[in-house]
Design an enzyme around this catalytic site. Structure first.
Site, short mmCIF file in Angstrom:
data_model
loop_
_atom_site.label_atom_id
_atom_site.label_comp_id
_atom_site.label_asym_id
_atom_site.label_seq_id
_atom_site.Cartn_x
_atom_site.Cartn_y
_atom_site.Cartn_z
N ARG A 13 0.83 -1.21 0.00
CA ARG A 13 0.00 0.00 0.00
C ARG A 13 0.86 1.26 0.00
O ARG A 13 0.47 2.29 -0.54
CB ARG A 13 -0.96 0.01 1.19
CG ARG A 13 -0.26 -0.02 2.53
CD ARG A 13 -1.25 -0.01 3.68
NE ARG A 13 -0.57 -0.29 4.93
CZ ARG A 13 -1.00 0.10 6.12
NH1 ARG A 13 -2.12 0.79 6.22
NH2 ARG A 13 -0.35 -0.20 7.20
N SER A 40 -4.65 4.72 5.92
CA SER A 40 -4.46 3.33 5.53
C SER A 40 -4.07 3.19 4.07
O SER A 40 -3.39 2.25 3.69
CB SER A 40 -5.76 2.54 5.77
OG SER A 40 -6.05 2.50 7.15
N GLU A 61 -19.12 4.28 0.18
CA GLU A 61 -18.37 3.75 -0.95
C GLU A 61 -19.18 3.74 -2.24
O GLU A 61 -18.64 3.97 -3.33
CB GLU A 61 -17.87 2.33 -0.64
CG GLU A 61 -16.86 2.27 0.50
CD GLU A 61 -17.49 2.28 1.89
OE1 GLU A 61 -18.73 2.23 1.99
OE2 GLU A 61 -16.74 2.34 2.88
N PHE A 86 -14.56 -3.23 0.69
CA PHE A 86 -15.51 -2.14 0.45
C PHE A 86 -15.38 -1.59 -0.98
O PHE A 86 -16.27 -0.87 -1.45
CB PHE A 86 -15.30 -1.02 1.48
CG PHE A 86 -15.15 -1.53 2.88
CD1 PHE A 86 -16.01 -2.53 3.36
CD2 PHE A 86 -14.15 -1.07 3.71
CE1 PHE A 86 -15.86 -3.02 4.64
CE2 PHE A 86 -14.00 -1.56 5.00
CZ PHE A 86 -14.85 -2.55 5.47
N HIS A 112 -5.50 -3.68 1.77
CA HIS A 112 -5.95 -4.62 2.80
C HIS A 112 -6.69 -5.81 2.21
O HIS A 112 -7.68 -6.30 2.76
CB HIS A 112 -6.81 -3.91 3.84
CG HIS A 112 -6.04 -2.92 4.68
ND1 HIS A 112 -5.27 -1.92 4.13
CD2 HIS A 112 -5.93 -2.78 6.02
CE1 HIS A 112 -4.71 -1.20 5.10
NE2 HIS A 112 -5.09 -1.70 6.25
N ASP A 120 -8.14 -8.04 11.97
CA ASP A 120 -9.52 -7.57 11.80
C ASP A 120 -10.49 -8.70 11.47
O ASP A 120 -11.70 -8.58 11.69
CB ASP A 120 -9.60 -6.50 10.70
CG ASP A 120 -9.20 -5.13 11.21
OD1 ASP A 120 -9.15 -4.95 12.44
OD2 ASP A 120 -8.94 -4.24 10.39
N ARG A 170 -1.66 -4.83 3.20
CA ARG A 170 -1.24 -4.13 4.41
C ARG A 170 0.11 -4.57 4.97
O ARG A 170 0.85 -3.73 5.48
CB ARG A 170 -2.33 -4.36 5.47
CG ARG A 170 -2.00 -3.77 6.83
CD ARG A 170 -3.23 -3.84 7.72
NE ARG A 170 -2.99 -3.25 9.01
CZ ARG A 170 -2.78 -3.94 10.13
NH1 ARG A 170 -2.78 -5.26 10.09
NH2 ARG A 170 -2.58 -3.33 11.27
#
Lengths: 317, 285
Positions: A13, A40, A61, A86, A112, A120, A170
């Site tokens: 990222r 992020s 989104e 998302f 991610h 998560d 990530r």
């Protein structure tokens, strides 16, 4: 004998963020959008240097995808960014109608992705995004393997006119590709040549494949490792040329085995040249909480899993 | 254009609508008829559109001209008729509506490169977001023209509409003028019974929009007056929402005021009865 070494680890990222910073300086039409995940997505440098070309969308989104499609009408090149879950599953119909079917020059950039999101858990660890995106007619799907390749891919997709899904992640992972590489959409990268088995890997699994290749070589098995960074359009020629030499294949991806790189490669093999193929992928399940390393181990996505798969493929020849 | 002339265009557009839907025995005449006056008012009087030799000329980016987005894409017949009558494509092409290999797909699309269309719509709730994006692109480009967007009232039940409703005032997208076609009907019945939207004006006001109403959305003079008022409200920091009261099926007596003609085509007899009520002012295709 080590074919590739690394001196540094970084997250892919951050490669995206570095690419965006370059685009901000080079291409005045590039606009960045984000749904409340600026940190992020590593967009801070782009936003600092181009505040007028950043659009904060909030946690909305679906609207972000629609606004992105609208921005292309007027010649902008929108980069819509959020987590992979998302950016795809949540907004599939918006991407389908307003972007893909409408042929809009929107770059959907997703961080991610996959299990390596880690703690998560499954709500955020999408393993179906490559499948959903590659099923959309006209959609280009790219999953780069390290910081440098992600940066290069980010810059390259701005030059390409059409919808793109760019997937990255990530965790910090080794940097092993050329910092000055020219990224060619749809062109596979030959990591190392071999004669006994072809390993087609994408994303974080490329480094695992390289390590697997070293282990196999130590056991006298010659693996050809090819980085398929572009899932669609797929470099069929590179795949067929490789299996013509090796006679068997392993595909490796951080994705559900249904609908990912493995299925794309299988279609090519079935149609052209049937050879044994083994899948390294998540076996049709959701993920769970854990460290990235623990999850890669538990779901069978490590170098040793690739080694075992290579041996199975060779045995089936 | 004079009101009387605009009314004549609207009458021809209504003929085109019922003939197109009859021709393929499918499509959505009700909402199309109800929005004929708005679309004719927009394209034939209100909007600045690039033209050459009296015909509209299309380019996707639409720099320096006003843009229209149809979010409730199922009322494609009214849009196709207005676009064809404006000169975007030959009127004869209306005969291909919803037929194999046609550019006039059931719902509007850019996929077949039909001039005048800038985004696909049909799956509801997406058009307002797209219109906002196009309006923001105009601002980024220093283009001072306006973006218009039409939605249905049933469509207000889609969640994405409210994401867009929150977004546009936050980013001060004040070159956007949106309409809700308040015909009070949707597929399963009256909107108040299917899913009551309650006070849409109060909702949009609370979200930060400049809200106004056109009480007679099927009266051309009221529509033109309303469009002027809407434009006067634009450019002051807020997006503008126009609540447009229309009658579903307006102009054809037996189709008026009922959800039953939302998505049903007339048979030969009904077509004749409808056409008898509508002046052929510009010549049928």
């Amino acid at each position: 004998m080590k074919k590739y070494t690394f001196t540094e680890k970084k997250d892919t990222r951050s490669g995206f963020g570095a690419g965006m910073q370059v685009l901000g300086q080079q291409n005045p039409d590039v606009v960045a959008l984000c749904a409340d995940l600026v940190g992020s997505l590593k967009l801070d440098a782009f936003i600092k240097e181009n505040p007028e070309r950043f659009i904060q969308c909030g946690i909305s989104e679906a609207n972000m995808i629609g606004v992105s499609a609208g921005l292309t009408i007027g010649g902008k090149i929108p980069f819509a960014t959020t987590f992979a879950n998302f950016a795809t599953g949540r907004v599939y119909d918006q991407i389908r109608q307003s972007v893909a079917y409408s042929g809009k020059n929107v770059k959907i950039c997703a961080s991610h992705a996959g299990l390596t999101l880690g703690e998560d858990g499954a709500t955020h660890q999408i393993l179906e995004d490559l499948g959903m995106m590659k099923m959309l007619p006209g959609m280009t799907v790219i999953n780069p393997c390290d910081f440098n390749q992600t940066k290069a891919a980010t810059i390259a997709i701005a030059e390409y006119d059409g919808p793109v899904y760019l997937r990255f992640g990530r965790p910090v992972v080794p940097i092993f590709t050329d910092p000055d590489q020219k990224f060619e959409i749809g062109k596979a990268w030959m990591v190392s040549e071999g004669t006994d088995v072809s390993i087609f890997a994408t994303g974080h699994l490329v480094w695992e494949a390289i390590q697997a290749g070293e282990q196999l070589e130590a056991e006298g098995i010659s693996a050809e490792i090819i980085n398929i960074h572009t899932i669609k359009p797929l470099d069929e020629e590179a795949i067929l040329k490789s299996v013509a030499k090796t006679g068997c294949a392993v595909t490796a991806e951080e994705h559900n085995r249904i609908g990912g790189l493995g299925d794309s490669v299988a279609q090519v093999l079935i149609k052209n040249q049937l050879v044994p193929q083994e899948y390294i992928a998540v076996d049709d399940s959701f993920g769970e909480s854990g460290t990235p390393a623990q999850l890669m181990e538990k779901y069978g996505l490590t170098a040793k899993d690739i080694v075992a798969a290579a041996k199975r493929a060779i045995a089936r020849k | 254009m004079e009101i009387e002339q605009l009314e004549k265009v609207a009458s021809q557009v209504r003929r085109d609508i019922v003939r197109m839907v009859h021709g393929c025995q499918s499509g959505h005449p009700g909402g199309s008829l109800g929005c004929a006056d708005l679309l004719v008012g927009l394209y034939f009087d209100h909007m600045l559109i690039k033209e050459e030799d009296g015909k509209a000329v299309f380019d996707m980016n639409g720099t320096g001209e006003d843009l229209f987005f149809l979010s409730n894409g199922h009322i494609s017949p009214v849009w196709y008729s207005v676009l064809a009558r404006k000169g975007y494509f030959p009127v004869e092409e209306m005969a291909t509506f919803r037929k194999l290999d046609s550019r006039l797909q059931g719902h509007p699309t850019t996929h077949e490169d039909l001039p005048g269309i800038r985004i696909a719509s049909g799956s509801l709730g997406q058009g307002l977001s797209v219109a906002i994006g196009a309006a923001m692109a105009k601002k980024l480009n220093g283009d001072d023209r306006f973006v218009y967007c039409l939605m249905g009232d049933g469509e207000q039940q889609e969640g994405q509409v409210w994401e867009a409703a929150t977004f546009a005032p936050h980013h001060m997208v004040d070159n956007l003028i949106a309409f809700i076609d308040l015909n009070g009907q949707q597929i399963d019945g009256p909107t108040v019974k299917v899913m009551n939207n309650r006070d849409l004006g109060a909702k949009y006001e609370a979200f930060g929009w400049e809200v106004m109403e056109v009480k007679e959305g099927n009266d051309m003079a009221s529509v033109i007056k309303g469009l002027k008022e809407a434009k006067s409200k634009a450019g002051h920091g807020k997006p503008v929402m126009v609540l447009l009261n229309t009658g579903m099926g307006y102009g054809v007596d037996f189709m008026m005021g009922s959800h039953k003609w939302h998505g049903v085509a007339p048979n030969d007899e009904q077509l004749a009865a409808a056409l008898a009520q509508l002046e052929e002012s510009l010549g049928d295709y």
